[in-house]
Design a protein around this motif. Sequence first.
Motif, short mmCIF file in Angstrom:
data_model
loop_
_atom_site.label_atom_id
_atom_site.label_comp_id
_atom_site.label_asym_id
_atom_site.label_seq_id
_atom_site.Cartn_x
_atom_site.Cartn_y
_atom_site.Cartn_z
N ALA A 114 0.82 -1.21 0.00
CA ALA A 114 0.00 0.00 0.00
C ALA A 114 0.85 1.26 0.00
CB ALA A 114 -0.92 -0.01 1.22
N ALA A 115 2.16 1.12 0.21
CA ALA A 115 3.03 2.30 0.29
C ALA A 115 3.26 2.88 -1.10
CB ALA A 115 4.37 1.91 0.92
N ASP A 116 3.35 4.20 -1.15
CA ASP A 116 3.60 4.86 -2.44
C ASP A 116 5.11 4.93 -2.69
OD1 ASP A 116 3.66 6.26 -4.73
OD2 ASP A 116 2.85 8.12 -3.90
N LEU A 117 5.64 3.84 -3.22
CA LEU A 117 7.08 3.73 -3.38
C LEU A 117 7.61 4.60 -4.52
CD1 LEU A 117 7.27 -0.11 -2.74
CD2 LEU A 117 7.96 1.71 -1.17
N GLU B 37 17.98 11.47 -5.30
CA GLU B 37 19.14 10.80 -5.88
C GLU B 37 19.69 9.71 -4.96
OE1 GLU B 37 22.17 13.39 -7.32
OE2 GLU B 37 23.65 11.79 -7.44
N ARG B 38 19.78 10.03 -3.68
CA ARG B 38 20.36 9.05 -2.73
C ARG B 38 19.43 7.86 -2.52
NH1 ARG B 38 24.49 11.96 0.65
NH2 ARG B 38 25.81 12.68 -1.05
N GLU B 39 18.13 8.09 -2.70
CA GLU B 39 17.19 6.98 -2.64
C GLU B 39 17.39 6.07 -3.85
OE1 GLU B 39 13.53 9.22 -0.30
OE2 GLU B 39 13.70 9.39 -2.48
N GLY B 40 17.59 6.69 -5.00
CA GLY B 40 17.83 5.92 -6.22
C GLY B 40 19.12 5.11 -6.10
N ILE C 124 13.86 10.92 7.88
CA ILE C 124 12.81 9.91 7.79
C ILE C 124 11.68 10.19 8.78
CG2 ILE C 124 12.29 7.44 7.99
CD1 ILE C 124 15.45 7.21 7.27
N LEU C 125 12.01 10.20 10.07
CA LEU C 125 10.97 10.40 11.09
C LEU C 125 10.76 11.90 11.33
CD1 LEU C 125 12.09 7.65 13.61
CD2 LEU C 125 10.30 7.51 11.87
N VAL D 281 6.70 6.89 5.12
CA VAL D 281 6.40 5.46 5.03
C VAL D 281 7.24 4.76 3.95
CG1 VAL D 281 4.61 3.79 4.45
CG2 VAL D 281 4.16 5.57 6.16
N PRO D 282 7.28 5.31 2.72
CA PRO D 282 8.14 4.64 1.73
C PRO D 282 9.60 4.55 2.20
CG PRO D 282 7.08 6.61 0.79
CD PRO D 282 6.48 6.37 2.13
N ARG D 283 10.06 5.59 2.89
CA ARG D 283 11.45 5.56 3.36
C ARG D 283 11.65 4.52 4.45
NH1 ARG D 283 12.98 12.04 3.19
NH2 ARG D 283 13.43 12.02 0.95
N LEU D 284 10.67 4.37 5.31
CA LEU D 284 10.78 3.33 6.33
C LEU D 284 10.87 1.95 5.67
CD1 LEU D 284 8.33 4.60 9.09
CD2 LEU D 284 10.80 4.17 9.36
N TRP D 285 10.09 1.76 4.61
CA TRP D 285 10.17 0.47 3.91
C TRP D 285 11.51 0.30 3.21
CZ3 TRP D 285 7.61 -3.37 5.39
CH2 TRP D 285 6.29 -3.26 5.85
#
Length: 549
Positions: A451-454, A460-463, A508-509, A521-525
């Motif tokens: 359900a998370a919007d990934l 860039e760092r997420e990629g 994140i938090l 939420v996407p970052r927590l995942w």
Amino acid sequence: MTPADLAVAVLDAVSGAVEAGQLQVDVPAEAVIERPKSRDHGDYATNIALRLAKPAGRRPRDVAEVVAGYLRRRSGVAAVDVAGPGFLNITLENAAQGALVETIIAAGTSYGYTTALSGQKINLEFVSANPTGLLHLAHVRWAAVGDAMARLLAASGARVTTEYYFNDAGSQIDRFAASLYAVAQGEQVPADGYHGEYVIEVAQQVVADHPGVLDQPRAIALEVFQVHGIEQMFAQIRAGLDRFGVHFDVYFNERDLHRLGRIEETVVRLRTQGHVYEKDGAVWLRTTDFGDDKDRVIVRSDGRPTYFCADLAYYVDKRDRGFDRVVIILGADHHGYVPRMRALVRGLGEDPDQTLEIPIGQMVTARGGKMSKRAGNVLTLDDLIEAVGVDAGRYAMVRSSMDSAIDIDLDLWASRTSENPVFYVQYAHARIASLLRNAADLSIDSGDVTAADLSRLREEREGDLLAALGEFPRVVTAAAELRAPHRVARYLEELAGTYHRFYDDCRILPRGDEDPAPEMVPRLWLCEATRLVLANGLGLLGVSAPDRM
RNA sequence: GCGCCCGUAGCUCAGUGGAUAGAGCAGCUGCCUUCUAAGCAGUCGGUCGCAGGUUCGAGUCCUGCCGGGCGCGCCA
């Protein structure tokens, strides 16, 4: 979308071009997908056009343009550029990239596991130290590397049996018994005997367990020292390996080969096949017919088989037990053994390239710390564990290529600083675990990953982090196929660094009484996916993944 | 003499024929009142031992040489 998915997409694009008559070429079985070093070159790149140019009779850039046209239609692919001599630089859509997190969470502890080696039944032998002494650094290296290799092979789908060959017969054993006996009688150890304090300890224990032994005739006393001395040494070796987290499936006794007549059988088989002759009263195997530089004695002139002969019988036994690949990790000081073993396999009518593999590991030394006197002037397994602990000990042994001789700096591996690579990796894991605990304390509900919007993972760092996570299955497979566990360690160090950089850049938090950001939420995942990969990777190396440090 | 392995930044080492050769440490300069600073950013640093060859392309493959490690037993 994983690199494996993308490889399929690339091959589909080639097929499409071929079917449409735009390209005359056989569609290859695999496509190489790599992560470009420079971000300017997209998320992924493939050299498929460069490889197909010659067979297609076209210029690489022309082939690239044709394939790019088909690849661009693929969902999940945002852009395809033709670059340089004919590379395809591919950029994925955010959603396709982010979907990797879902893949990892769904796979859980089995993310990275593949079927690349399924169907292979592999016997992996390592350590196999004689029970005449304590395990020293080189043995420890093979223990760490061999155990990691076994885990990697299994993770890649092979059926693996690990095995320790226990030489409990022969002249080295006789010398050991003679040394124990001499020490027990307060005499000088023979020049060709075994030295070190452990010999005294073992001798004393044998005397304590068998009070009358020194009153017995020499032959009987020697027998007692031999049987019980070996027993004790072997118990110590097993206990040490246990502490190190290395457990073998099979401990194989050389004696059983003798007792069951396997050695006789093997000599007869080789004789029947005409590879054996007699000279100077001994039985020789004509290994020079199969590439060895000299023939080898298999039965001595006094009728006793050589160690090599037992090794032959052992190989045959493994094959008879149904293993299609026999892998034996040896130290560089035994590499002379390889040509004769391969020659034997040919003599048996088998192809050593298919059935026998002998990875050779270079030697290990250590500096720093304090040296033990217990085994003479060498560092033992117990010394290493005491000096740096199990995790650092295993990691230090497994992070370098087996082809490199290594010099372990005990002070560095004992340190709890960033100089120490194992702490760097473990710290990343602990940091994530801590973050997830904090999220739980804040009563944050991440819901279900599906359900998370990934697609929100577009920094860039997420990629970078997603791309690194996507590499893991390929790293595991390559490490297994190349028998190179150090690749996993190096990968984990890179992944840890990529995570730390992400962490530094992407909050994140929520702080204080802020509202949670939509990225939370996407970052927590993403963090949980990273934690899983770090834990899986460390697990393959037999190193713990601590939740707190 | 023959065989195997190694030679990449000051140090320890990655790099399964691909784009401008990387990391950590050491050195220098910065970043913590809020998710672990055991972290991050920047900077300095290279004839990939030498010489040829193969290739559209070589740190990677081939040949020779130099330097280091390990072997060459009716020991293992």
